[in-house]
Scaffold this motif. Structure first.
Motif, PDB file in Angstrom:
ATOM      1  N   ASP A 174      35.647  44.822  44.051  1.00  0.00           N
ATOM      2  CA  ASP A 174      35.183  44.489  42.704  1.00  0.00           C
ATOM      3  C   ASP A 174      36.237  44.822  41.649  1.00  0.00           C
ATOM      4  O   ASP A 174      36.254  44.240  40.574  1.00  0.00           O
ATOM      5  N   TYR A 175      37.117  45.743  41.972  1.00  0.00           N
ATOM      6  CA  TYR A 175      38.205  46.121  41.067  1.00  0.00           C
ATOM      7  C   TYR A 175      39.441  45.240  41.276  1.00  0.00           C
ATOM      8  O   TYR A 175      39.983  44.676  40.334  1.00  0.00           O
ATOM      9  N   PHE A 176      39.898  45.133  42.547  1.00  0.00           N
ATOM     10  CA  PHE A 176      41.186  44.473  42.755  1.00  0.00           C
ATOM     11  C   PHE A 176      41.126  42.950  42.780  1.00  0.00           C
ATOM     12  O   PHE A 176      42.086  42.302  42.372  1.00  0.00           O
ATOM     13  N   CYS A 177      40.030  42.349  43.230  1.00  0.00           N
ATOM     14  CA  CYS A 177      39.976  40.879  43.295  1.00  0.00           C
ATOM     15  C   CYS A 177      40.215  40.216  41.941  1.00  0.00           C
ATOM     16  O   CYS A 177      41.080  39.341  41.826  1.00  0.00           O
ATOM     17  N   PRO A 178      39.493  40.605  40.886  1.00  0.00           N
ATOM     18  CA  PRO A 178      39.718  39.934  39.599  1.00  0.00           C
ATOM     19  C   PRO A 178      41.106  40.178  39.010  1.00  0.00           C
ATOM     20  O   PRO A 178      41.560  39.420  38.163  1.00  0.00           O
ATOM     21  N   LYS A 179      41.793  41.210  39.477  1.00  0.00           N
ATOM     22  CA  LYS A 179      43.142  41.454  38.980  1.00  0.00           C
ATOM     23  C   LYS A 179      44.136  40.445  39.581  1.00  0.00           C
ATOM     24  O   LYS A 179      45.128  40.109  38.950  1.00  0.00           O
ATOM     25  N   ILE A 180      43.872  39.986  40.795  1.00  0.00           N
ATOM     26  CA  ILE A 180      44.683  38.919  41.385  1.00  0.00           C
ATOM     27  C   ILE A 180      44.322  37.608  40.701  1.00  0.00           C
ATOM     28  O   ILE A 180      45.181  36.875  40.237  1.00  0.00           O
ATOM     29  N   ASP A 181      43.026  37.319  40.628  1.00  0.00           N
ATOM     30  CA  ASP A 181      42.535  36.149  39.891  1.00  0.00           C
ATOM     31  C   ASP A 181      41.051  36.333  39.601  1.00  0.00           C
ATOM     32  O   ASP A 181      40.303  36.748  40.495  1.00  0.00           O
ATOM     33  N   PRO A 182      40.608  36.010  38.379  1.00  0.00           N
ATOM     34  CA  PRO A 182      39.195  36.197  38.023  1.00  0.00           C
ATOM     35  C   PRO A 182      38.221  35.425  38.918  1.00  0.00           C
ATOM     36  O   PRO A 182      37.071  35.815  39.063  1.00  0.00           O
ATOM     37  N   LYS A 183      38.692  34.346  39.547  1.00  0.00           N
ATOM     38  CA  LYS A 183      37.814  33.546  40.408  1.00  0.00           C
ATOM     39  C   LYS A 183      37.745  34.071  41.843  1.00  0.00           C
ATOM     40  O   LYS A 183      36.943  33.588  42.639  1.00  0.00           O
ATOM     41  N   TRP A 184      38.579  35.057  42.184  1.00  0.00           N
ATOM     42  CA  TRP A 184      38.615  35.524  43.570  1.00  0.00           C
ATOM     43  C   TRP A 184      37.406  36.382  43.896  1.00  0.00           C
ATOM     44  O   TRP A 184      37.165  37.407  43.254  1.00  0.00           O
ATOM     45  N   ASP A 185      36.681  35.960  44.937  1.00  0.00           N
ATOM     46  CA  ASP A 185      35.502  36.706  45.382  1.00  0.00           C
ATOM     47  C   ASP A 185      35.773  37.558  46.619  1.00  0.00           C
ATOM     48  O   ASP A 185      34.863  38.137  47.191  1.00  0.00           O
ATOM     49  N   GLY A 186      37.036  37.617  47.041  1.00  0.00           N
ATOM     50  CA  GLY A 186      37.399  38.420  48.199  1.00  0.00           C
ATOM     51  C   GLY A 186      37.584  37.611  49.472  1.00  0.00           C
ATOM     52  O   GLY A 186      37.991  38.149  50.505  1.00  0.00           O
ATOM     53  N   THR A 187      37.290  36.319  49.419  1.00  0.00           N
ATOM     54  CA  THR A 187      37.460  35.450  50.582  1.00  0.00           C
ATOM     55  C   THR A 187      38.915  35.433  51.034  1.00  0.00           C
ATOM     56  O   THR A 187      39.823  35.393  50.209  1.00  0.00           O
ATOM     57  N   LEU A 188      39.105  35.459  52.356  1.00  0.00           N
ATOM     58  CA  LEU A 188      40.439  35.317  52.930  1.00  0.00           C
ATOM     59  C   LEU A 188      40.470  34.074  53.799  1.00  0.00           C
ATOM     60  O   LEU A 188      39.481  33.782  54.451  1.00  0.00           O
ATOM     61  N   PRO A 189      41.592  33.362  53.786  1.00  0.00           N
ATOM     62  CA  PRO A 189      42.752  33.562  52.928  1.00  0.00           C
ATOM     63  C   PRO A 189      42.499  33.069  51.514  1.00  0.00           C
ATOM     64  O   PRO A 189      41.640  32.216  51.286  1.00  0.00           O
ATOM     65  N   SER A 190      43.269  33.606  50.592  1.00  0.00           N
ATOM     66  CA  SER A 190      43.267  33.161  49.199  1.00  0.00           C
ATOM     67  C   SER A 190      44.701  33.142  48.716  1.00  0.00           C
ATOM     68  O   SER A 190      45.495  34.002  49.112  1.00  0.00           O
ATOM     69  N   THR A 191      45.012  32.174  47.862  1.00  0.00           N
ATOM     70  CA  THR A 191      46.397  31.986  47.449  1.00  0.00           C
ATOM     71  C   THR A 191      46.502  31.763  45.950  1.00  0.00           C
ATOM     72  O   THR A 191      45.753  30.983  45.373  1.00  0.00           O
ATOM     73  N   LEU A 192      47.472  32.445  45.368  1.00  0.00           N
ATOM     74  CA  LEU A 192      47.788  32.291  43.946  1.00  0.00           C
ATOM     75  C   LEU A 192      49.197  31.722  43.845  1.00  0.00           C
ATOM     76  O   LEU A 192      50.144  32.293  44.390  1.00  0.00           O
TER      77      LEU A 192
END
Length: 162
Positions: free
Chosen positions: A111-129
């Motif tokens: 809940d802390y680190f996901c939005p810091k990578i991107d506000p839309k990230w819900d923790g799903t893997l893989p995810s790419t920015l």
């Protein structure tokens, strides 16, 4: 005996040097790394236990090589459990011959680190920015991607495709 000792020392040094290539970071360090970059970055969040993650990494490597003149960096951020750092991650990287900049995200509160990578990230893997701090380009995908999608997005990141 002397040769055996020297060989063991050299192997230990080589192993230690390789383990240093997976930097243990907090999410704030990832943010700073991106902010201070002078080139485009493809930041992929993955884990050794994630089959779709492992499947798409070679596609990223291929696209990065294709756009090599644009100095795109592949940043693979492992979201593995602490018990996997560094040995299990290193073993997989070696086995699969992955080439990138490697970070291990030393965080447990999604809940802390996901939005810091991107506000839309819900923790799903893989995810790419896909991000370029110089141009302000930023696009996030919270799902696996095909080789064609990756090639298209890296092309967009460097401004060569629309």
């Amino acid at each position: 005996m002397k040769h055996v000792l020297i060989t063991v020392c050299l192997l230990s040094i080589a192993s230690f040097a390789f383990s240093q290539t997976i930097k243990k970071v907090k999410v704030t360090e990832v943010e700073e790394y991106i902010k201070n970059s002078d080139h485009p970055i493809v930041l992929n969040c993955w884990a050794t236990w994630c089959a779709p993650c492992i499947e798409e990494i070679p596609y990223f490597m291929e696209a990065i090589k294709k756009y090599g003149e644009q100095k795109v960096e592949l940043l693979l951020v492992s979201c593995d459990f602490a018990s996997s750092y560094p040995n299990k991650i290193i073993d997989l990287i070696k086995k699969k011959h992955f080439e990138a900049t490697f970070f291990w995200l030393n965080e447990t509160n999604a809940d802390y680190f996901c939005p810091k990578i991107d506000p839309k990230w819900d923790g799903t893997l893989p995810s790419t920015l896909y991000v370029d701090p110089k141009t302000g380009y930023r696009k996030f995908f919270g799902r696996p991607m095909t080789d064609r999608q990756i090639d298209l997005e890296v092309g967009r990141l460097v401004g060569l495709k629309k």
